[in-house]
Design an enzyme around this catalytic site. Structure first.
Site, short mmCIF file in Angstrom:
data_model
loop_
_atom_site.label_atom_id
_atom_site.label_comp_id
_atom_site.label_asym_id
_atom_site.label_seq_id
_atom_site.Cartn_x
_atom_site.Cartn_y
_atom_site.Cartn_z
N GLU A 112 0.83 -1.22 0.00
CA GLU A 112 0.00 0.00 0.00
C GLU A 112 0.86 1.26 0.00
OE1 GLU A 112 -3.21 -0.05 2.85
OE2 GLU A 112 -4.12 -1.82 1.93
N GLU B 235 -5.36 -8.63 -0.51
CA GLU B 235 -6.24 -8.23 0.60
C GLU B 235 -7.64 -8.07 0.04
OE1 GLU B 235 -5.08 -5.06 3.24
OE2 GLU B 235 -2.94 -5.52 3.05
#
Length: 503
Positions: A173, A304
């Protein structure tokens, strides 16, 4: 009546077992209390790993486990988690709950857990706050079988032989908690850092995963690949094996999220509508990747995914502990069917998270353990792992739900394993009505026998398992089918995930 036509003579690709992967972060009670209780715990364990949890996870054939994060990964300094536990550094987990992280679960413990599970390893490196040297030395520590400072350190810490790192994430991220980078900046950092994720002589090749987009940030995907693939065509093999995608289902939006167990029919459809959006995300990100990698050597790794609701009342809001209901089972069934259908590009996915966090497959409380409805879906779908995706076409199923949140009434995927058994997974997204599906095969002259049929469902869409009633929603034998001269007619209850296996 809906009709499902299966062309058992047309294979669309292989469903990578890693699509059924899992994610464990140093977050809440996922690792500590969930997976790891320490060697001195009264809870039965092997080298600190909970026996009941490990045994349950082995039943769903966990293929790969991602660790240590998540946002935690880009603040994790691996040397804090090796050596005698009494001397390991303590820190505050600023991302998740503000609790003390004592680093008693580190590199050695992670590989021990994967050994017990019999699964592949996916280590996420620290690009956000770490250095190239730190990442390079971690790879050396884990995988080098020779004389070197890091290999010697590993041996001093009790592990003579190197481990196998199957996948390595070069940051996490990085558009957000991993450094708030621009895609162009991260693209260059990826090129630099991945250079030092070396494949040492004699070690199995490490598959490198590039940090991909958050939800529908197609700008990130395109610009990262623009930079990463600039002047690298001859280095494609081993330069990038996958690019990630993160997507969570928030039915009431990021800020509110909504209750995990208290919802009405409209929120049911809203949740499933947002879950089905995964198909759009996978298709559109894949279209961009195709421009750089038409041969599909780079996998889309959805490392995810899952539901994200408001945490359970009375729990630490930074622990992200939520219940799992029949609604979560449908989200899992819908999502996994999508991944199966796109197995030519989707090569791995990791539900978030394994235990006690978000859409967990297992919940624990002290010595107690509960398998969630999502767990039972993964147990049914395990038969898709490594199987060949068969061409299948669904017609006449229509849509259900309020106008703004309409979803397909039925979703499906079909595969055939090495033993010739065909697995058909079907989801009825209707909150209220049973639906009939007529299953037919392209080879009309061949007769198929049902060898196994199971279902996860409940009459109440909010139904879930508790520590007082752990078997309220489980996988049950399914009998709502009839073998006919033309195929199989199935009656799917409302709110259901069903598996039918034929040969």
């Amino acid at each position: 009546m809906a009709k499902l036509l299966i062309n058992e003579n047309k294979m669309e690709g292989t469903i990578a077992p890693e699509i059924y992967g899992h994610f464990s972060e140093h977050l809440g009670r996922c690792i500590y209390e969930g997976l790891y209780v320490g060697e001195n715990s009264e809870i039965p364990n092997v080298n600190g790993m909970r026996c009941d949890v490990v045994d349950a996870l082995k039943e769903i054939k966990v293929p790969v486990l991602r660790w240590p994060g998540g946002c935690f990964a880009d603040e994790y300094h691996w040397k804090d988690g090796i050596g005698p536990k009494a001397g390991r550094k303590k820190m505050i987990n600023t991302h998740w709950g503000g609790v003390v992280e004592d680093n008693s679960f580190g590199t050695h413990e992670y590989f021990e857990l994967c050994r017990q599970l019999g699964c592949k390893t996916y280590v996420n490196g620290n690009l956000g706050s770490g250095t190239v040297q730190e990442m390079s030395e971690w790879v050396e520590y884990m995988t080098f079988n020779g004389v070197s400072p890091m290999a010697d350190l590993r041996k001093q810490n009790g592990h003579e032989e190197p481990w196998k790192v199957d996948y390595f994430g070069v940051g996490n991220e990085n558009w957000g908690c991993g450094g708030n980078m621009t895609p162009q900046y991260y693209g260059n950092e990826y090129r630099r850092y991945q250079t030092y994720v070396r494949n040492y002589d004699g070690a199995a090749p490490i598959k490198k995963i590039c940090c991909g987009a958050n939800i529908d940030d197609y700008h990130w995907t395109k610009n990262v690949l623009d930079v990463a693939f600039d002047h690298t065509p001859e280095q494609l093999h081993g330069f990038m094996d996958g690019i990630s995608l993160h997507y969570y289902v928030h039915p009431e939006g990021w800020e509110i999220k909504g209750s995990a167990t208290d919802y009405d029919e409209e929120v049911w459809y809203k949740t499933l509508n947002k879950a089905y959006y995964m198909e759009t995300l996978v298709r559109r990100h894949s279209d961009i990747i195709d421009q750089y990698d038409p041969d599909k050597k780079v996998g889309l790794m959805v490392d995810e995914w899952g539901t994200w609701f408001a945490c359970e009342p009375g729990t630490n809001p930074g622990f992200l502990y939520q219940q799992s209901t029949v609604r979560d089972a449908l989200v899992a069934g819908v999502t996994l069917n999508i991944f199966n259908k796109y197995c030519d590009r989707v090569k791995m996915a990791n539900i978030a998270q394994m235990v006690n966090v978000l859409q967990a497959v297992i919940l624990t409380e002290g010595e107690k353990m509960v398998k969630t409805p999502t767990y039972h879906v993964f147990h049914m779908y395990r038969h898709h792992q490594g199987a060949e995706l068969l061409n299948s076409t669904l017609s006449g199923s229509g849509e259900v739900g309020p106008e703004e949140w309409r979803v397909p009434n039925i979703t499906e995927s079909v595969s055939r394993d090495r033993d010739g058994v065909i697995t058909i997974t079907l989801n009825n997204l209707s909150a209220t009505a049973a639906e009939k599906v007529e299953i037919a095969f392209a080879d009309h002259g061949k007769k198929y026998e049902v060898v196994e049929a199971n279902i996860v469902t409940d009459k109440q869409m909010q139904a879930h398992n508790t520590f007082e009633d752990p078997d309220h929603v489980t996988e049950q034998a399914f009998t709502g089918y009839e073998v006919t001269a033309d195929g199989i007619t199935v009656t799917l209850p409302a709110c259901s995930v069903t598996e039918i296996r034929v040969k």
